[in-house]
Design a protein around this motif. Structure first.
Motif, PDB file in Angstrom:
ATOM      1  N   MET A   1       0.833  -1.208   0.000  1.00 48.52           N
ATOM      2  CA  MET A   1       0.000   0.000   0.000  1.00 48.52           C
ATOM      3  C   MET A   1       0.869   1.260   0.000  1.00 48.52           C
ATOM      4  N   PHE A   2       1.922   1.253   0.822  1.00 52.18           N
ATOM      5  CA  PHE A   2       2.836   2.396   0.880  1.00 52.18           C
ATOM      6  C   PHE A   2       3.514   2.614  -0.475  1.00 52.18           C
ATOM      7  N   ALA A   3       3.962   1.506  -1.119  1.00 46.51           N
ATOM      8  CA  ALA A   3       4.624   1.617  -2.423  1.00 46.51           C
ATOM      9  C   ALA A   3       3.663   2.162  -3.470  1.00 46.51           C
ATOM     10  N   ALA A   4       2.396   1.698  -3.444  1.00 44.72           N
ATOM     11  CA  ALA A   4       1.408   2.183  -4.416  1.00 44.72           C
ATOM     12  C   ALA A   4       1.153   3.675  -4.241  1.00 44.72           C
ATOM     13  N   LEU A   5       1.002   4.120  -2.992  1.00 45.71           N
ATOM     14  CA  LEU A   5       0.793   5.549  -2.739  1.00 45.71           C
ATOM     15  C   LEU A   5       2.017   6.365  -3.152  1.00 45.71           C
ATOM     16  N   LEU A   6       3.204   5.790  -2.944  1.00 42.66           N
ATOM     17  CA  LEU A   6       4.438   6.477  -3.343  1.00 42.66           C
ATOM     18  C   LEU A   6       4.500   6.633  -4.858  1.00 42.66           C
ATOM     19  N   PHE A   7       4.154   5.559  -5.586  1.00 44.87           N
ATOM     20  CA  PHE A   7       4.130   5.637  -7.050  1.00 44.87           C
ATOM     21  C   PHE A   7       3.104   6.649  -7.536  1.00 44.87           C
ATOM     22  N   LEU A   8       1.928   6.651  -6.902  1.00 41.87           N
ATOM     23  CA  LEU A   8       0.884   7.606  -7.300  1.00 41.87           C
ATOM     24  C   LEU A   8       1.342   9.047  -7.097  1.00 41.87           C
ATOM     25  N   SER A   9       1.889   9.337  -5.924  1.00 39.37           N
ATOM     26  CA  SER A   9       2.315  10.718  -5.639  1.00 39.37           C
ATOM     27  C   SER A   9       3.483  11.128  -6.526  1.00 39.37           C
ATOM     28  N   ALA A  10       4.447  10.197  -6.737  1.00 43.97           N
ATOM     29  CA  ALA A  10       5.585  10.525  -7.615  1.00 43.97           C
ATOM     30  C   ALA A  10       5.126  10.731  -9.045  1.00 43.97           C
ATOM     31  N   GLY A  11       4.176   9.902  -9.509  1.00 42.11           N
ATOM     32  CA  GLY A  11       3.670  10.061 -10.865  1.00 42.11           C
ATOM     33  C   GLY A  11       2.946  11.373 -11.060  1.00 42.11           C
ATOM     34  N   LEU A  12       2.076  11.734 -10.107  1.00 45.78           N
ATOM     35  CA  LEU A  12       1.377  13.014 -10.198  1.00 45.78           C
ATOM     36  C   LEU A  12       2.354  14.191 -10.173  1.00 45.78           C
ATOM     37  N   PHE A  13       3.346  14.106  -9.282  1.00 46.00           N
ATOM     38  CA  PHE A  13       4.336  15.183  -9.169  1.00 46.00           C
ATOM     39  C   PHE A  13       5.106  15.343 -10.479  1.00 46.00           C
ATOM     40  N   ARG A  14       5.516  14.208 -11.080  1.00 53.11           N
ATOM     41  CA  ARG A  14       6.272  14.287 -12.331  1.00 53.11           C
ATOM     42  C   ARG A  14       5.408  14.801 -13.473  1.00 53.11           C
ATOM     43  N   LEU A  15       4.161  14.330 -13.542  1.00 54.60           N
ATOM     44  CA  LEU A  15       3.277  14.791 -14.622  1.00 54.60           C
ATOM     45  C   LEU A  15       3.023  16.292 -14.532  1.00 54.60           C
ATOM     46  N   VAL A  16       2.628  16.762 -13.350  1.00 54.02           N
ATOM     47  CA  VAL A  16       2.339  18.188 -13.176  1.00 54.02           C
ATOM     48  C   VAL A  16       3.608  19.011 -13.381  1.00 54.02           C
ATOM     49  N   GLY A  17       4.732  18.532 -12.814  1.00 54.71           N
ATOM     50  CA  GLY A  17       5.994  19.267 -12.959  1.00 54.71           C
ATOM     51  C   GLY A  17       6.434  19.376 -14.400  1.00 54.71           C
ATOM     52  N   SER A  18       6.297  18.277 -15.166  1.00 58.57           N
ATOM     53  CA  SER A  18       6.722  18.318 -16.565  1.00 58.57           C
ATOM     54  C   SER A  18       5.833  19.250 -17.390  1.00 58.57           C
ATOM     55  N   ILE A  19       4.531  19.281 -17.096  1.00 50.15           N
ATOM     56  CA  ILE A  19       3.613  20.158 -17.847  1.00 50.15           C
ATOM     57  C   ILE A  19       3.856  21.625 -17.494  1.00 50.15           C
ATOM     58  N   VAL A  20       4.107  21.901 -16.211  1.00 54.51           N
ATOM     59  CA  VAL A  20       4.313  23.288 -15.772  1.00 54.51           C
ATOM     60  C   VAL A  20       5.669  23.813 -16.232  1.00 54.51           C
ATOM     61  N   VAL A  21       6.721  23.019 -16.031  1.00 55.80           N
ATOM     62  CA  VAL A  21       8.088  23.501 -16.316  1.00 55.80           C
ATOM     63  C   VAL A  21       8.404  23.414 -17.803  1.00 55.80           C
ATOM     64  N   ARG A  22       8.043  22.307 -18.440  1.00 56.03           N
ATOM     65  CA  ARG A  22       8.342  22.075 -19.865  1.00 56.03           C
ATOM     66  C   ARG A  22       9.823  22.281 -20.159  1.00 56.03           C
ATOM     67  N   GLY A  23      10.649  21.539 -19.406  1.00 55.47           N
ATOM     68  CA  GLY A  23      12.097  21.644 -19.574  1.00 55.47           C
ATOM     69  C   GLY A  23      12.586  20.825 -20.751  1.00 55.47           C
ATOM     70  N   PRO A  24      13.918  20.692 -20.880  1.00 60.85           N
ATOM     71  CA  PRO A  24      14.486  19.957 -22.023  1.00 60.85           C
ATOM     72  C   PRO A  24      14.155  18.464 -21.982  1.00 60.85           C
ATOM     73  N   GLN A  25      13.913  17.916 -20.784  1.00 63.60           N
ATOM     74  CA  GLN A  25      13.560  16.496 -20.651  1.00 63.60           C
ATOM     75  C   GLN A  25      12.046  16.309 -20.501  1.00 63.60           C
TER      76      GLN A  25
END
Length: 199
Positions: free
Chosen positions: A104-128
């Motif tokens: 359960m902890f791993a699933a929540l960690l994956f969910l939060s990391a995935g959301l953070f990466r998705l939102v961060g990539s859309i907001v920042v739109r860096g080279p990667q």
């Protein structure tokens, strides 16, 4: 001549050390492959290993705290050691419940990391941008899949992660050992082409 002989002996000893490293890597790769085939057994084994490590670490921490009695560290050391011992006993006695909680902890960690990466990539739109978006989507999907099949997923998720870690660590050790042997052979002159002697 004596110095050259010592250098060759040292090179052979270093090559032997890299050979042992590659051998350990092969063992880890085999353990990882077996764990991927028997993920349920790997999950149970990893939980029991984790529990025993907590228990042994708690006992060692308690002995260290007793040696440091009379200092400000004593009570903190006793509390941390008691928590480690209690957690180790619980994990050893209830490995399936511990696996479910960790899953359960791993699933929540994956969910939060995935959301953070998705939102961060859309907001920042860096080279990667593309890679970050892809990793975020993968983390999010993995978290949803693990959480969607919880608690039955706890029987294989931890074992699969543990086995994959063994597999990739083993492959890294094999590559390091093989590459190290080649480099030592080239440097010492044993693995490279023989120099042409002038006539």
């Amino acid at each position: 001549m004596a110095r050259a002989g010592k250098r060759k002996d040292k090179a052979r000893s270093v090559r032997r050390g890299f050979g042992w490293l590659a051998g350990l890597g092969v063992v880890l790769v085999l353990a990882g492959l077996v764990g991927l085939v028997y993920t349920g057994v790997a999950t149970l084994t990893s939980m029991l290993l984790f529990g025993w490590l907590l228990l042994i670490g708690g006992v060692v921490g308690l002995l260290h705290a007793i040696q440091a009695r009379g200092t400000s560290f004593f009570w903190l050391g006793v509390v941390v050691a008691a928590l480690n011992i209690a957690a180790g006993v619980v994990v050893i006695r209830l490995p399936h419940a511990a696996a479910a909680a960790l899953t359960m902890f791993a699933a929540l960690l994956f969910l939060s990391a995935g959301l953070f990466r998705l939102v961060g990539s859309i907001v920042v739109r860096g080279p990667q941008f593309g890679w970050t978006l892809l990793l975020g989507a993968f983390d999010l999907l993995l978290g949803i899949l693990v959480l969607g099949h919880w608690p039955s997923s706890s029987q294989y998720v931890i074992g699969a992660f543990f086995s994959l870690a063994l597999l990739f660590d083993g492959l890294g050790l094999v590559a390091t050992g093989y590459g190290g042997r080649r480099v030592v052979g080239l440097v010492s002159g044993e693995g490279g082409p023989k120099p042409v002697q002038p006539e």
